[in-house]
Write an enzyme that holds these catalytic residues in place. Structure first.
Site, short mmCIF file in Angstrom:
data_model
loop_
_atom_site.label_atom_id
_atom_site.label_comp_id
_atom_site.label_asym_id
_atom_site.label_seq_id
_atom_site.Cartn_x
_atom_site.Cartn_y
_atom_site.Cartn_z
N HIS A 1 0.79 -1.24 0.00
CA HIS A 1 0.00 0.00 0.00
C HIS A 1 0.81 1.28 0.00
O HIS A 1 0.23 2.36 0.05
CB HIS A 1 -0.93 0.05 1.21
CG HIS A 1 -2.13 -0.81 1.07
ND1 HIS A 1 -3.29 -0.38 0.47
CD2 HIS A 1 -2.36 -2.09 1.42
CE1 HIS A 1 -4.19 -1.35 0.48
NE2 HIS A 1 -3.65 -2.41 1.05
N LYS B 1 -8.87 14.17 3.87
CA LYS B 1 -8.01 12.97 3.90
C LYS B 1 -7.08 13.14 5.08
O LYS B 1 -7.02 14.21 5.68
CB LYS B 1 -7.22 12.85 2.59
CG LYS B 1 -6.53 14.16 2.16
CD LYS B 1 -5.79 14.03 0.83
CE LYS B 1 -6.68 14.01 -0.38
NZ LYS B 1 -6.58 12.81 -1.17
N ARG B 2 -6.33 12.07 5.45
CA ARG B 2 -5.36 12.23 6.51
C ARG B 2 -4.41 13.39 6.18
O ARG B 2 -4.10 13.64 5.00
CB ARG B 2 -4.55 10.94 6.69
CG ARG B 2 -5.33 9.83 7.36
CD ARG B 2 -5.82 10.21 8.74
NE ARG B 2 -4.72 10.32 9.66
CZ ARG B 2 -4.36 9.39 10.54
NH1 ARG B 2 -5.04 8.26 10.61
NH2 ARG B 2 -3.35 9.60 11.36
N LYS C 1 0.50 14.60 0.86
CA LYS C 1 -0.82 14.90 0.31
C LYS C 1 -0.99 16.41 0.03
O LYS C 1 -1.91 16.83 -0.64
CB LYS C 1 -1.91 14.41 1.25
CG LYS C 1 -2.00 12.87 1.34
CD LYS C 1 -3.05 12.44 2.37
CE LYS C 1 -3.15 10.93 2.54
NZ LYS C 1 -3.94 10.27 1.48
N THR D 1 -8.47 6.74 -2.68
CA THR D 1 -9.84 6.25 -2.92
C THR D 1 -10.84 7.38 -2.69
O THR D 1 -11.95 7.35 -3.26
CB THR D 1 -10.20 5.08 -1.98
OG1 THR D 1 -9.86 5.43 -0.64
CG2 THR D 1 -9.47 3.81 -2.39
N LYS E 1 -14.53 8.46 -4.72
CA LYS E 1 -15.84 8.79 -4.13
C LYS E 1 -16.35 10.11 -4.69
O LYS E 1 -17.53 10.26 -5.02
CB LYS E 1 -15.73 8.88 -2.61
CG LYS E 1 -15.29 7.60 -1.93
CD LYS E 1 -14.90 7.87 -0.47
CE LYS E 1 -14.02 6.75 0.08
NZ LYS E 1 -13.37 7.14 1.35
C1 LIG Z 1 -12.03 7.39 1.57
C2 LIG Z 1 -11.53 7.76 2.90
C3 LIG Z 1 -10.17 7.95 3.11
C4 LIG Z 1 -9.15 7.85 2.00
O1 LIG Z 1 -9.01 9.11 1.41
P1 LIG Z 1 -7.77 9.47 0.44
O2 LIG Z 1 -8.15 10.79 -0.12
O3 LIG Z 1 -7.73 8.40 -0.59
O4 LIG Z 1 -6.57 9.52 1.29
C5 LIG Z 1 -9.74 8.31 4.37
N1 LIG Z 1 -10.61 8.47 5.39
C6 LIG Z 1 -11.94 8.31 5.22
C7 LIG Z 1 -12.85 8.53 6.37
C8 LIG Z 1 -12.44 7.94 3.98
O5 LIG Z 1 -13.77 7.77 3.82
#
Ligand SMILES: *Cc1c(COP(=O)(O)O)cnc(C)c1O
Length: 845
Positions: free
Chosen positions: A394, A585-586, A591, A693, A697
């Site tokens: 990952h 995101k984190r 990022k 991911t 979404k």
């Molecule tokens: C989808 C999701 C992530 C992943 O987000 P990235 O933008 O791909 O880092 C992290 N936390 C939550 C709560 C999510 O729903």
């Protein structure tokens, strides 16, 4: 559906139509996708009523006026609906008619269960109806459920999306994880700084779980090993004087989408074994015995809140071994129950998919169980293990690769360390054979990293033992093969394969965006929910004026809803007429939330300078948690909050720009955010984000992406085309070429906008009463060793953002692009991803 219709009559006499505290919302509720399609059938609805009533009244102290009590009554009702199908699925799978997959993961970021269960069972409408007489509102009850936040971010959420797709594709898959007493911490803001609070998600019990005490497993720790030679001259090993811990399964249902399958997520809880403390009880040392009990139960107490990185904690290794050992023993027991101790068919009937290296200690554990508990010899055990384990990588960040001190393993898991040494010795013979006389190669590829403090390289252990090694997006897999794992790729090219991540369209479209789901279903029918590629048919409507209007209305209403959350949580007023520009995101340097904040400052400066020509009014939202020990990430949160304060308190600025940092970003927050987003920020330094991911979404929900050529962005761009994507920045090759002679000053000089932003930061404009707090951030941007290359990409980012504004000004065009994004998102359904795992790795039905 299984319902007890006879009991439905009871309700008339006793039900009082108590008023439940209903949310004061007056906005029209979105109707669920199936409302429009399905005729109402009241039998199940009455039966649901009856069960529900018994749940409300049957539990002492449950109060019809308390939302929490009504939620748990409803959850128990729905769980009862699930039980029979769940049992049937389990019985069927226990017969081993099809290949069994175990998905091993230290994280499952499940979020809430109720809404998704209702959707899967097609009970949303019946539940609405059944709740009417209580004046209870389904949405309010859903909000009472606490998120199961047993994960950090993308990796844990991927596991959750995968479970949904496996069940919906009718695959026999068990998720194995840990039932953390405390999941991901709750993030609060104090003076703009992140403060962590414990997440007591089990405080009021978990109505979805079933404790399976009769399936408990014993996991050994510590002790030492001895060996003996049997009468036939074979050497055997025993691991003795261990301190054992009980693993108690707590099963959570994973319903497939309207297909009758209910899979299981088996979460292990650590409890002290009786004999653990018995000896001390007998010695009269009662308090020591109780303290030791706590030691055992510590193992499943808390999720480590580090999203990649910060390894080396002993408790974390204990968690990894606890999960791996309990799960493998469970898998082997189930196999033995049907096939006896003839393991010749094991690898044909089982696969263990490792979600990153966290559970890779399962490899030597599998060897131990087959040899020490079931009498197989090394070659037999290795043939089985190496044909049944597959590994998903990952991350490309080298600091995130797990290594454990040999010393720690020797103490905690002595038998396991012996087996790792043996695996390594045998595998290094292969390496020596492939690269004769190359000692450097042997050292570089050894599972044991030598040095002052020798370490076990867990990724190498996983690669050596696995028949499949996959990355999670095309670029990521390519970089694994050419960089991080190149030696292994040369040795075993056929092991390596790509499986681009995906997200489940049930939770991330049907459930979270009922308005859009309804619109899609009216145009296309509802089979998109299980075949998302059907959304390509939307391309036929991009010139349909009525459809465009409806699409816009859906987005607008979703924005209105999100506005309420932002007002509540951030005390900032977002206007739905403005563009919603979102990065959640984190928080991590790679990022590049910082790049986003610099752009906000740039917009702020333009507005203050009255240079607003061509600017589109925007509401910028950032959200995400920082690892508690990650100082720079925490500084970035503080900067975002300080900038937000300046932006939002200037009445000359707010007509053009508003900025909020949303605390405690989690799955439930994302369910409100992604349907309301216009612009999705996916701006990581190219080559650093394995897949992403969140990006998918947003795309599914019709957001446009501004992004770099990184992770799955590349494939999204491929699907939707450059005309419908705001691309900018260096690509991965350019980043690595630039790295040795990167000179940020050169970029700062070439971008007056960036120069001005840095000047303002340095002037202390955003921290007048807190001098110096952002110095480390400014230094990082100007550092020639800034591996995230903020300065290098700023100007391209700014230009791309200008383009965004231009396009947004033409709402008709923007909406067409939005439709095309949703239409092109089919490839990123996790159904698609899981079909590829099924066909190419698992070879399961
Ligand atoms: C989808 C999701 C992530 C992943 O987000 P990235 O933008 O791909 O880092 C992290 N936390 C939550 C709560 C999510 O729903």
């Amino acid at each position: 559906m299984t319902v007890t219709k006879g009991k439905a009559r009871e309700k008339k006499n006793t039900v009082k139509t108590a008023k439940i505290k209903v949310s004061e919302k007056t906005s029209p509720k979105a109707v669920s996708a199936s409302d429009q399609v399905k005729q109402h059938d009241c039998d199940p609805c009455e039966a649901l009523d009856a069960t529900f009533k018994r749940q409300v009244q049957g539990v002492l102290g449950r109060d019809e006026n308390a939302t929490n009590d009504m939620y748990s009554a409803l959850a128990s009702t729905i769980k009862l609906q699930l039980l029979e199908q769940w049992r049937e699925t389990r019985l069927k799978d226990n017969q081993y008619q099809q290949k069994q997959v175990a998905y091993l993961s230290l994280e499952f970021l499940m979020g809430r269960t109720l809404g998704n269960a209702l959707l899967s069972l097609d009970l949303t409408d019946d539940t609405h109806a059944a709740l009417k007489q209580y004046s209870a509102d389904l949405e309010t009850l859903q909000e009472a459920e606490l998120d199961a936040g047993l994960g950090n971010g993308g990796l844990g959420r991927l596991a959750a999306c995968f479970l949904d797709s496996c069940a919906s594709l009718d695959l026999a898959v068990v998720g194995y994880g840990i039932r953390y007493e405390y999941g991901m911490f709750k993030q609060k803001l104090v003076d703009g700084y992140q403060v962590e609070q414990p997440d007591r998600w089990l405080r009021e019990g978990n109505p979805w779980e079933v404790r399976m005490a009769n399936h408990a497993i014993t996991v050994p720790f510590f002790g030492h090993t001895e060996s003996y030679v049997d009468l036939k001259g074979h050497r055997h090993y025993v691991w003795i004087d261990t301190q054992d811990v009980n693993a108690i399964p707590h099963d959570m249902p994973v319903p497939g989408f309207r297909n009758g399958r209910i899979n299981t997520l088996r979460l292990w809880k650590a409890e002290a074994t009786d004999d653990f403390d018995l000896a001390e009880f007998n010695d009269g040392d009662y308090t020591e015995a109780v303290a030791r009990k706590n030691l055992a139960e510590q193992i499943t107490m808390v999720l480590y809140p580090n999203d990649a990185s910060e390894n080396g904690k002993e408790l974390r290794l204990r968690q990894q071994y606890f999960l791996s050992s309990a799960s493998l023993q469970d898998i082997i027991q189930r196999y033995v129950a049907v096939h006896g101790t003839d393991f010749s068919r094991f690898s044909e009937l089982n696969v263990m998919q490792l979600n990153d290296t966290h559970p890779s200690i399962a490899v030597p554990e599998m060897m131990r169980l087959l040899m020490d508990s079931h009498g197989l010899n090394w070659d037999q055990a290795w043939a089985i293990t190496s044909k049944s384990v597959a590994y998903t990588n990952h991350t490309l960040l080298p600091e995130a690769l797990e290594r454990w001190p040999v010393r720690m393993l020797k103490h905690m898991l002595p038998r396991i360390l012996d087996i790792i040494y043996e695996i390594n010795a045998r595998y290094l013979e292969d390496v020596a054979h492939h690269w004769p006389g190359d000692n450097d190669k042997l050292a570089a590829m050894s599972i044991i990293e030598e040095g002052h403090e020798p370490h076990v390289r867990m990724a190498y252990l996983a690669i050596v033992a696995s028949f499949s090694v996959n990355g999670v997006a095309g670029l990521h897999t390519k970089l694994l093969k050419s960089g991080l794992f190149n030696d292994f790729y040369q040795l075993w090219p056929d092991k390596f394969n790509n499986k681009t991540n995906g997200v489940t369209p049930r939770r991330w479209l049907a459930h979270c965006n009922p308005r859009l789901a309804q619109l899609l279903t009216r145009r296309l029918g509802d089979s998109w929910m299980t075949d998302l590629t059907q959304l390509t048919a939307l391309n036929a409507f991009t010139d349909d004026k009525a459809f465009i209007k409806q699409w816009q209305a859906v987005k607008y209403d979703n924005k209105v809803d999100l506005t309420k959350l932002i007002a509540q949580e951030c005390e900032v007023v977002f206007e739905p007429e403005m563009m919603f520009d979102v990065q959640v995101k984190r928080i991590h340097e790679y990022k590049r939330q910082l790049l986003n904040i610099l752009h906000v400052i740039h917009l702020y400066q333009r507005i203050v300078a009255d240079d607003t020509e061509g600017l589109q009014p925007r509401c910028v939202l950032i959200g995400g948690k920082a690892a508690p020990g990650y100082a720079m990430a925490k500084q970035i949160i503080k900067l975002a909050n300080n900038v937000a304060h300046m932006v939002n308190s200037d009445p000359l600025v707010t007509p053009f720009l508003r900025f909020a940092f949303l605390p405690n970003y989690n799955v439930s927050a994302m369910e409100k955010i992604c349907p309301a987003t216009d612009l999705s920020e996916q701006i990581s330094t190219a080559g650093k984000e394995a897949s992403g991911t969140g990006n998918m979404k947003f795309m599914m929900n019709g957001a446009m992406t501004i992004g770099t050529l990184d992770g799955a962005n590349i494939e999204m761009l491929e699907e939707v085309g450059e005309d419908n994507f705001f691309l900018f920045g260096l690509n991965a090759d350019e980043v690595s070429q630039l790295k040795p002679h990167y000179n940020p000053q050169q970029y700062i000089q070439q971008s007056p906008a960036l120069g001005h932003v840095l000047e303002m930061l340095k002037s202390g404009h955003f921290n007048l009463v807190e001098p110096g707090i952002f110095d480390s951030i400014i230094a990082a941007i100007e550092d020639p060793y800034d591996q995230w290359m903020i300065a290098a990409d700023f100007e391209a980012y700014r230009v791309a953002q200008e383009k965004v504004s231009q396009v947004y000004a033409d709402q008709h065009h923007w909406t067409q692009m939005s439709i095309r994004n949703t239409a092109a998102s089919g490839r990123f359904s996790s159904d698609n991803t899981i079909s590829a795992y099924r066909d190419e790795i698992w070879h399961a039905k």
